[in-house]
Design a protein around this motif. Structure first.
Motif, PDB file in Angstrom:
ATOM      1  N   TRP A 187       0.951  -1.153  -0.006  1.00 39.06           N
ATOM      2  CA  TRP A 187       0.069  -0.055   0.182  1.00 39.06           C
ATOM      3  C   TRP A 187       0.994   1.178  -0.012  1.00 39.06           C
ATOM      4  O   TRP A 187       1.942   1.050   0.394  1.00 39.06           O
TER       5      TRP A 187
ATOM      6  N   ASP B 201      -4.687   1.471   5.836  1.00 38.25           N
ATOM      7  CA  ASP B 201      -4.645  -0.191   5.790  1.00 38.25           C
ATOM      8  C   ASP B 201      -3.748  -0.758   6.470  1.00 38.25           C
ATOM      9  O   ASP B 201      -4.204  -1.908   7.074  1.00 38.25           O
TER      10      ASP B 201
ATOM     11  N   SER C 280      -8.202  -1.829  -0.284  1.00 38.74           N
ATOM     12  CA  SER C 280      -8.099  -2.693   0.846  1.00 38.74           C
ATOM     13  C   SER C 280      -8.211  -4.267   0.365  1.00 38.74           C
ATOM     14  O   SER C 280      -7.969  -5.046   1.305  1.00 38.74           O
TER      15      SER C 280
ATOM     16  N   PHE D 174      -5.936  -7.053   1.179  1.00 38.71           N
ATOM     17  CA  PHE D 174      -5.684  -7.593   2.616  1.00 38.71           C
ATOM     18  C   PHE D 174      -5.564  -9.159   2.624  1.00 38.71           C
ATOM     19  O   PHE D 174      -4.471  -9.428   3.280  1.00 38.71           O
TER      20      PHE D 174
ATOM     21  N   GLY E 211     -14.276  -2.136   0.623  1.00 38.11           N
ATOM     22  CA  GLY E 211     -13.998  -0.724   0.671  1.00 38.11           C
ATOM     23  C   GLY E 211     -15.419   0.086   0.331  1.00 38.11           C
ATOM     24  O   GLY E 211     -16.213  -0.630  -0.039  1.00 38.11           O
TER      25      GLY E 211
ATOM     26  N   PHE F  14     -13.728  -0.602   4.800  1.00 40.52           N
ATOM     27  CA  PHE F  14     -12.800   0.232   4.868  1.00 40.52           C
ATOM     28  C   PHE F  14     -13.184   1.518   3.944  1.00 40.52           C
ATOM     29  O   PHE F  14     -13.252   1.670   2.928  1.00 40.52           O
TER      30      PHE F  14
ATOM     31  N   ASP G 264      -9.115   3.641  11.971  1.00 44.57           N
ATOM     32  CA  ASP G 264      -7.883   2.851  11.749  1.00 44.57           C
ATOM     33  C   ASP G 264      -6.939   3.121  12.586  1.00 44.57           C
ATOM     34  O   ASP G 264      -6.180   2.190  12.983  1.00 44.57           O
TER      35      ASP G 264
ATOM     36  N   GLN H 117     -10.896   5.092   7.388  1.00 43.66           N
ATOM     37  CA  GLN H 117      -9.650   4.883   6.780  1.00 43.66           C
ATOM     38  C   GLN H 117      -8.877   5.782   6.066  1.00 43.66           C
ATOM     39  O   GLN H 117      -9.659   6.192   5.118  1.00 43.66           O
TER      40      GLN H 117
END
Lengths: 653, 111, 375
Positions: free
Chosen positions: C40, C46, C76, C79, C116, C143, C196, C222
């Motif tokens: 990222w 994140d 996101s 992940f 997201g 997110f 976050d 976030q």
């Protein structure tokens, strides 16, 4: 008083029941079919109904029909043109008259030929009033105008139903009459009614009374003096039942679950003509079948992919418009290399098209309807009963090769029916999920040189299938997804050389499926044919019937039918090269012919109809005959076996 | 893994990294800034904004500067994990190694 | 059409049927960290969520192989690659449907969806609301950075009206969704919001979400430092908004009066914030000065209220434009039968009623009805 009745022998008959959507014609046809099946005739059926659930009563768009072709010998199609039309109202008469050959019998419910109904059907005058006159519009036919409604209402009087409810039993009256006329056994229908209406004795009584009244009417009235006999067909020994394609396909999916030991998970959104499969599978939870009616087509396939990832046999059922929506998710299954069955019961397109009509126009969609190089194996059943085996075969490929498989049925197969020789479960292929349970790769950290890590894209050398490790398996935790995979380890890779390689590997994996296919069957009795007719899917019946007609007329023609459209069987190329001419009849504008041309550089000639109806055997026979003439450099006249027959003298279809 | 602040920060404390840190895990000692190893999320936002290149990803430290991993971590021995520098005051002490580090005149800052 | 009383599997926790690690085994965040390099942008929120999840998963005490993370498309959604569990990075917006298949097929899996604001609320809006309605046993982490990051900075379904982005140079016209309001409207059984950068709060909410049986919906504010930096600065008390945090966050704690602002433990408000929520005469929720009302008048948060109306009213206190006020915590947590439990119960009930091998039953099935035999 006893009326002298004649009994005439026939080798085959085509009957079409037609009426308003609410008249119960599908049920009537279905019952007549069951009676014929139990009697032992070979048969093929063709239901046809409007897309509207209840189109305006009495109108042409509201006409629903059911055609059955039954015979004392092996037949292939539901028949081109009905010998008998049962028309419950003027609209049903008008909508179907054009399909009748000269001399056909017509039975109409005269009670429904009212001014209002005649207007709705677009008749200026009542054709029944002109019977026998100089300008009789029905002069070419034998017309029996019977007050079906009136006699039915009278027959069920004792049950105290309203006239409207009482008249609803007239379909059973018609069924009774036709059952008498063709010597059908009545017990199956009596049993069926007793079961269906066990909780409503009045309705049961009325239906039974109407059914019997219809039979008795035939026996006593002077209107009908001939009874027909169509002997049972000689069929291979075994136990048979009549089955529709959607039911056979559903059973095939259950069987695939049983033979693989995998729980079946269906994610589906209702769509004509595929919905029956969702209905049917939802009844079979005892086999470990889970059905999810999803919020949309995409969620249906999404849930199936999720279930596959978790170790189920993921299935999604739909029709063409649904496939369009599922395209991206099918691509995900291609990339993640998860087993998935995608069932497309094709209907007329494009867009919403003709929901209740049949077509084969999604072949190229199945082949190419995804972004990127996303090959998907394609399997197509050739008859309603064959939907069972085709479903098992699709599951075999999906599980063995870890791939989504497209199964292309169509509206005709889905709703049409035929006697089906019930297979023995032991004879079905065993499908081995072969789950990965241990690490398959030696990492640099391995102390003893033994595999100590799991690579989700390390392939079987023969099949190129990747290992299927399901959650819950310790030590095999891994991540998959839609991004390109590095060869072997399966981690994200944007490397250009790797991508080129992975695209080719995925293509090669699908190609290798051909190594597991049996040789094609070539139907070329004389061995001297110069013309090959090749088709796929539900055109098997009409193509076979057309070829028989051509052969009976004294000419040679070969038939090959494809069950696997991707990959093509290994021997197809050599077979195509053996013939001077190749004809490809399809219910589309030439999709298989395009594929054959591209793959084999063969001059495949298309025979293409998109009427939303099965191909007609006689018409197709003419086209085959013309090509045979061209190939053999002679004039070909099919005579009575082609289009110019009035009614075929022998088992012509 | 974590990011680590090393020797170039001593006596400089530019604090650009503090503004950049999304989780507020850079704490201020008397002479140097320290990254809380348990609170750092490895996002790397701090590294490029440091004017003297004092911030390193743990793996990228040289043999000579390896010691700063422990220096950053040990600084929090008595601070604990306040869950954000805003919850803690500027400390009036440093890790002993930093505390004893020869003072530099404001001069040597490499820009 | 008729309805039927369904079997009600007993209320259980979200993780009850999932195998736990052997006694004496301790897992650490490292066990849940895959060998893949995290990619990222520097400073992305994140990272903080990933770190919190990696720190929290060992506490769940579940076997790693029984945890599945599913994501859609977007920043996101990378992940799952970073967690050493089973995972699928799927297609845009469809993660809830894929997770529904996984969770329904297997009761022994802990299923997580990472999504997201674009993935869940735009292209995948339909799947989100239907997952919440069905109440499939899984946790959805949304997110919310109020922007499209992976496509480089277009407005999202949570962006404020008038937002100037690459696709809206003269201002966005779209009215934003409030994800918590949306989830409550879809009758989600567990709805929470967290931030976050607040690992303690985030971890507490994740714990409660995992423990809940049904679909747990967690909105995580976030920050996107590249395309929407500072979107939550007021909430975090950062940047130009230092010191605003106390008045920007309305903390929700079940059973406690809802107050916020400056808390003076020794002062006359006895530790309550100087702002409080009360129910107005019209039935709405409004913010008042705590000093102006009696303590009894303060709204007490009841996350277990079967009626979501109050939770919805509280969710409406979130500012729709620049985010300078928002309730944080668990809005709603109620017991409701889950789709997957009931689907499995229907299957197992049906299976319990039959006997004989599957092969024999299949033979009976396909031989049922009108058959005839030809010798």
């Amino acid at each position: 008083m006893t009326i002298e009745k004649q009994v005439k022998q026939l080798d085959r008959v085509i009957i079409r029941f037609a009426g308003d959507s609410g008249d119960g014609m599908q049920l009537t046809g279905d019952r007549f079919t069951q009676e014929s099946a139990v009697f032992g005739n070979d048969l093929v059926t063709l239901p046809s109904f409007p897309a509207e659930i209840r189109a305006p009563q009495g109108t042409i768009p509201g006409v629903s029909s059911f055609q059955i072709h039954f015979a004392d010998h092996d037949i292939r199609t539901a028949g081109d043109r009905p010998d008998v039309l049962v028309a419950m109202n003027p609209a049903a008469l008008k909508a179907n008259l054009g399909d009748l050959p000269k001399g056909a019998a017509i039975i109409v419910d005269s009670a429904d030929f009212t001014k209002r109904n005649l207007d709705k059907a677009g008749y200026d005058a009542n054709p029944l009033d002109q019977l026998g006159e100089v300008n009789d519009p029905l002069g070419d036919f034998q017309v029996h105008a019977v007050d079906l409604t009136g006699i039915t209402v009278e027959a069920v009087k004792e049950f105290g139903l309203s006239r409207k409810d009482a008249s609803r039993a007239k379909n059973m009256f018609a069924l009774g009459l036709l059952s008498w006329m063709y010597g059908r056994p009545t017990e199956p229908t009596v049993k069926f009614l007793e079961k269906k209406f066990s909780k409503v004795p009045d309705i049961l009584g009325a239906n039974l009374a109407a059914f019997k009244a219809g039979w008795n009417f035939g026996e006593t009235t002077e209107t009908f003096v001939v009874q027909y006999e169509i002997k049972p067909a000689k069929m291979k020994s075994g136990t048979y039942r009549n089955i529709t394609g959607n039911l056979a396909l559903s059973y095939g999916l259950v069987a695939a679950g049983v033979r693989s030991g995998l729980p079946v998970f269906l994610g589906s959104y209702p769509i004509t003509p595929a919905t029956d499969i969702l209905h049917e599978l939802s009844k079979h939870k005892s086999f470990g079948v889970t059905t999810l009616q999803a919020e949309d087509e995409i969620a249906g396939v999404g849930a199936a992919i999720g279930a596959s990832f978790a170790g189920s046999l993921g299935v999604t059922t739909t029709s063409g418009p649904g496939i369009a929506l599922k395209g991206e998710a099918i691509g995900l299954a291609v990339m993640t290399e998860l087993p998935l069955l995608v069932i497309n019961v094709q209907r007329g397109g494009p867009s919403t098209g003709l929901p209740t009509k049949t077509e084969q126009s999604d072949l190229l969609q199945a082949m190419y309807g995804r972004n990127g190089e996303a090959p998907v194996p394609i399997v197509a059943p050739q008859s309603p009963g064959d939907c069972f085996g085709a479903a098992v075969e699709a599951a075999r490929i999906a599980v063995t090769y870890r791939t989504p498989v497209m199964l292309l049925s169509d509206g005709y197969l889905a709703n049409g029916s035929e006697p089906w020789q019930i297979p023995s479960i032991d004879e079905l292929p065993v499908i081995d999920p072969n789950f990965a349970t241990t690490p398959n790769h030696v990492s640099k950290k391995s102390a003893d040189g033994e595999p100590d890590e799991f690579w989700p894209y390390l392939r079987d050398e023969q099949t190129y299938a990747r290992p299927w490790a399901i959650p819950g398996t310790a030590g095999l935790e891994h991540r998959i997804g839609g991004l390109e995979k590095g060869e072997g380890h399966g981690n994200i890779s944007y490397d250009s050389v790797n991508h080129d390689r992975m695209v080719r590997i995925r293509a090669e994996k699908i190609k290798r499926i051909a190594n597991s296919l049996p040789p094609l069957e070539i139907d070329d009795p004389s061995g001297e044919a110069k013309v090959l007719v090749i088709g796929w899917g539900s055109t098997y019946g009409p193509i076979g019937a057309a070829c028989r007609r051509v052969r009976r007329a004294g000419y040679n023609v070969a038939q090959v039918h494809l069950r696997h459209l991707n990959p093509f069987p290994n021997d197809l190329g050599a077979i195509l090269k053996k013939y001077d001419k190749v004809l490809v009849p399809e219910m589309n504008l030439g999709q298989l012919s395009k594929m054959l041309r591209a793959e084999y550089l063969v001059d495949a000639i298309g025979y293409n109809h998109v009427y939303g109806l099965p191909l007609k055997a006689a018409e197709l026979a003419e086209a085959v005959g013309a090509l045979v003439g061209e190939a053999e450099g002679k004039d070909v006249d099919l005579g009575e076996h082609g289009l110019n027959m009035l009614s075929a003298p022998d088992g012509a279809s | 893994m974590t990011y680590v602040i090393a020797e170039p920060c001593i006596d400089l404390k530019d604090r650009a990294c503090v503004d950049e840190c999304p989780v507020d895990c850079i704490y201020e000692g008397k002479r140097m800034l320290y990254i809380h190893p348990d609170e750092c999320v490895d996002c790397g936002a701090c590294e490029p904004v440091c004017p003297v290149e004092a911030i390193f990803y743990e793996d990228d430290l040289s043999d000579e500067t390896q010691a700063y991993i422990a220096i950053n971590a040990d600084f929090f021995a008595h601070v604990g994990s306040p869950g954000g520098a805003a919850n803690a005051n500027v400390s009036d002490h440093d890790h002993p190694f930093v505390a004893e580090h020869p003072h530099r005149s404001s001069r040597e800052v490499r820009v | 059409m008729s309805t039927i009383d369904l079997p009600l599997p007993g209320a259980r926790t979200g993780t009850e049927l999932i195998p736990a690690v052997d006694e004496g085994v301790t897992q650490t965040g490292k066990d849940f960290t895959s060998d893949q390099e995290v990619r990222w942008c520097p400073g992305c929120g994140d990272y903080a969520v990933l770190k919190a999840v990696q720190g929290f998963l060992p506490d769940l005490g579940l076997r790693r192989e029984n945890i599945v993370f599913v994501s859609g498309i977007g920043c996101s959604s990378r992940f799952p690659y970073y967690l050493d569990t089973y995972g699928m990075h799927s297609i845009h917006g469809r993660a809830p449907s894929i997770a529904t298949g996984i969770a329904t097929a297997r009761e022994d899996l802990s299923v997580w969806v990472v999504t997201g604001d674009g993935d869940a609320l735009s292209i995948g809006g339909n799947h989100l609301i239907h997952a919440l309605r069905r109440n499939v046993n899984m946790t959805i982490l949304l997110f919310n950075n109020r922007i499209y990051g992976l496509t480089k900075g277009q407005y999202s379904p949570t962006s404020e009206v008038g937002k100037v982005t690459k696709s809206t140079p003269v201002g966005s016209l779209d009215h934003p969704f409030n994800p918590v309001s949306l989830a409550l409207g879809a009758e989600a059984s567990f709805v929470a919001r967290t931030i976050d950068s607040d690992r303690k709060h985030l971890t507490a909410v994740l714990s409660a979400a995992a423990a809940h049986r049904g679909t747990s919906f967690v909105e995580i504010y976030q920050n996107c430092p590249i395309f929407n930096d500072g979107a939550f600065d007021a909430i975090k008390g950062m940047g130009d908004h230092k010191g605003e945090k106390d008045y920007a966050i309305i903390p929700l704690n079940h059973g406690e009066p809802i107050t916020f602002g400056v808390r003076d433990e020794a002062g006359p408000l006895n530790g309550l914030g100087d702002k409080a929520l009360v129910r107005s005469a019209s039935g709405n929720i409004e913010v008042v000065d705590t000093a102006d009302i009696s303590t009894e008048a303060i709204l007490v948060h009841d996350a277990h209220d079967p009626d979501p109306s109050t939770a919805f009213a509280i969710s409406r206190l979130t500012a729709a434009d620049y985010l300078n006020r928002s309730p944080i915590g668990i809005f709603r947590q109620v017991e409701r039968p889950t789709y997957d439990d009931q689907a499995r119960a229907q299957v197992s009930d049906a299976a319990a009623k039959v006997s004989g091998s599957a092969e024999d039953r299949l033979t009976a099935l396909i031989n049922a009805g009108d058959t005839w035999t030809i010798d």
